[in-house]
Design a protein around this motif. Structure first.
Motif, PDB file in Angstrom:
ATOM      1  N   TRP A   1     -24.824  47.340  74.191  1.00  0.00           N
ATOM      2  CA  TRP A   1     -25.851  48.383  74.091  1.00  0.00           C
ATOM      3  C   TRP A   1     -26.125  48.664  72.613  1.00  0.00           C
ATOM      4  CZ3 TRP A   1     -24.688  54.149  73.820  1.00  0.00           C
ATOM      5  CH2 TRP A   1     -25.880  54.883  73.796  1.00  0.00           C
ATOM      6  N   ARG A   2     -27.388  48.547  72.223  1.00  0.00           N
ATOM      7  CA  ARG A   2     -27.795  48.788  70.842  1.00  0.00           C
ATOM      8  C   ARG A   2     -28.599  50.092  70.778  1.00  0.00           C
ATOM      9  NH1 ARG A   2     -27.926  43.197  71.503  1.00  0.00           N
ATOM     10  NH2 ARG A   2     -29.974  43.277  72.475  1.00  0.00           N
TER      11      ARG A   2
ATOM     12  N   GLN B   1     -33.776  52.056  64.176  1.00  0.00           N
ATOM     13  CA  GLN B   1     -33.497  52.451  62.804  1.00  0.00           C
ATOM     14  C   GLN B   1     -34.045  51.423  61.817  1.00  0.00           C
ATOM     15  OE1 GLN B   1     -32.025  55.403  61.999  1.00  0.00           O
ATOM     16  NE2 GLN B   1     -32.062  55.864  64.195  1.00  0.00           N
ATOM     17  N   SER B   2     -34.327  51.876  60.597  1.00  0.00           N
ATOM     18  CA  SER B   2     -34.861  50.971  59.580  1.00  0.00           C
ATOM     19  C   SER B   2     -33.772  50.120  58.933  1.00  0.00           C
ATOM     20  CB  SER B   2     -35.589  51.781  58.501  1.00  0.00           C
ATOM     21  OG  SER B   2     -34.716  52.729  57.906  1.00  0.00           O
ATOM     22  N   SER B   3     -32.557  50.608  58.937  1.00  0.00           N
ATOM     23  CA  SER B   3     -31.454  49.868  58.335  1.00  0.00           C
ATOM     24  C   SER B   3     -31.107  48.636  59.168  1.00  0.00           C
ATOM     25  CB  SER B   3     -30.226  50.774  58.212  1.00  0.00           C
ATOM     26  OG  SER B   3     -29.072  50.018  57.884  1.00  0.00           O
TER      27      SER B   3
ATOM     28  N   SER C   1     -28.753  46.391  64.086  1.00  0.00           N
ATOM     29  CA  SER C   1     -28.049  45.248  64.659  1.00  0.00           C
ATOM     30  C   SER C   1     -26.654  45.618  65.168  1.00  0.00           C
ATOM     31  CB  SER C   1     -27.931  44.129  63.623  1.00  0.00           C
ATOM     32  OG  SER C   1     -27.245  44.570  62.463  1.00  0.00           O
ATOM     33  N   SER C   2     -26.272  46.887  65.087  1.00  0.00           N
ATOM     34  CA  SER C   2     -24.977  47.328  65.597  1.00  0.00           C
ATOM     35  C   SER C   2     -25.059  47.570  67.099  1.00  0.00           C
ATOM     36  CB  SER C   2     -24.530  48.608  64.892  1.00  0.00           C
ATOM     37  OG  SER C   2     -24.376  48.395  63.502  1.00  0.00           O
ATOM     38  N   TYR C   3     -23.922  47.417  67.775  1.00  0.00           N
ATOM     39  CA  TYR C   3     -23.903  47.580  69.224  1.00  0.00           C
ATOM     40  C   TYR C   3     -22.542  48.079  69.692  1.00  0.00           C
ATOM     41  CZ  TYR C   3     -21.580  43.013  69.054  1.00  0.00           C
ATOM     42  OH  TYR C   3     -20.719  41.981  68.780  1.00  0.00           O
TER      43      TYR C   3
ATOM     44  N   LEU D   1     -16.856  47.584  69.307  1.00  0.00           N
ATOM     45  CA  LEU D   1     -17.967  47.957  68.434  1.00  0.00           C
ATOM     46  C   LEU D   1     -18.246  46.773  67.526  1.00  0.00           C
ATOM     47  CD1 LEU D   1     -19.896  50.240  67.499  1.00  0.00           C
ATOM     48  CD2 LEU D   1     -18.144  50.868  65.823  1.00  0.00           C
ATOM     49  N   GLY D   2     -19.519  46.356  67.440  1.00  0.00           N
ATOM     50  CA  GLY D   2     -19.840  45.182  66.649  1.00  0.00           C
ATOM     51  C   GLY D   2     -21.159  45.288  65.933  1.00  0.00           C
TER      52      GLY D   2
END
Length: 209
Positions: A103-104, A109-111, A116-118, A154-155
């Motif tokens: 789940w992202r 977000q602009s960063s 790309s974190s999930y 968390l990745g």
């Protein structure tokens, strides 16, 4: 009457073709790839569970599914507490087949790092075998775990270009009591509660189609 039916059929066919063309994605430019149609990626990974491969499918911009396999745990020693005292665990063999949903929540977000974190939720069939050595009297034994274990992690999986990217992920499995036996006795061991949590980490290279 026959001509009217024929004309009606032609009009209906033209209407369906027009609708189908309207639904098609128009791809213009050299940067268009099959990712617009097949949101699939593969990765080569290495980590605390060993080395392996994974197939990733982004079902929506916010959700994805990953199927992975790893083999041969990288060797390291760890002291674990059991019902019969402390032992040193040494890796001998490890296989894992895992499936997880990703789940992202920060995709808007602009960063690049944030989008790309999930957060990962899943489970794995862990097949692990360890040798156990006691701190005293040269007592030794064996620990085996062949069970399905839940996982949370968390990745981050950013793109480096049109097709290539990388991933990093940390997480933890919860292991039920494995099968543990001392070779010198018939006594059965049990892990302490804190040692039933199995932390993992991995790094990988990703190729997007």
């Amino acid at each position: 009457m026959m001509q009217q039916k024929y004309l009606l059929c032609v009009l209906v066919t033209c209407g369906l073709m027009t609708q189908a063309r309207a639904d098609e994605k128009v791809i213009i430019g050299g940067e268009s790839t099959a990712q617009q149609y097949v949101p699939v990626a593969v990765s080569l990974n290495v980590g605390s569970l060993g080395y392996g491969v994974a197939l990733m499918w982004d079902t929506t911009p916010n959700l994805g599914v990953t199927l992975g396999y790893k083999n041969h745990q990288l060797g390291y020693n760890k002291n674990i507490d059991t019902s019969l005292g402390a032992f040193k665990r040494q890796s001998t063999q490890s296989h894992s087949t895992a499936v997880q949903a990703e789940w992202r929540p920060w995709v808007e977000q602009s960063s690049l790092f944030a989008k790309s974190s999930y957060v990962a939720f899943g489970m794995a069939y862990l097949q692990q075998s360890y040798t156990l050595s006691g701190r005293e009297n040269n007592v030794y034994g064996k620990m085996e775990h062949n069970q399905i274990s839940p996982y949370v992690g968390l990745g981050v999986r950013p793109m480096l270009g049109l097709h290539w990217g990388w991933l990093a992920e940390v997480g933890v499995y919860y292991m039920q009591q494995p099968s543990m036996h001392l070779n010198s006795t018939t006594s059965q061991l049990k892990l302490a509660e804190k040692d039933q949590w199995f932390p993992t980490a991995q790094l990988g290279v990703v190729y997007h189609f």
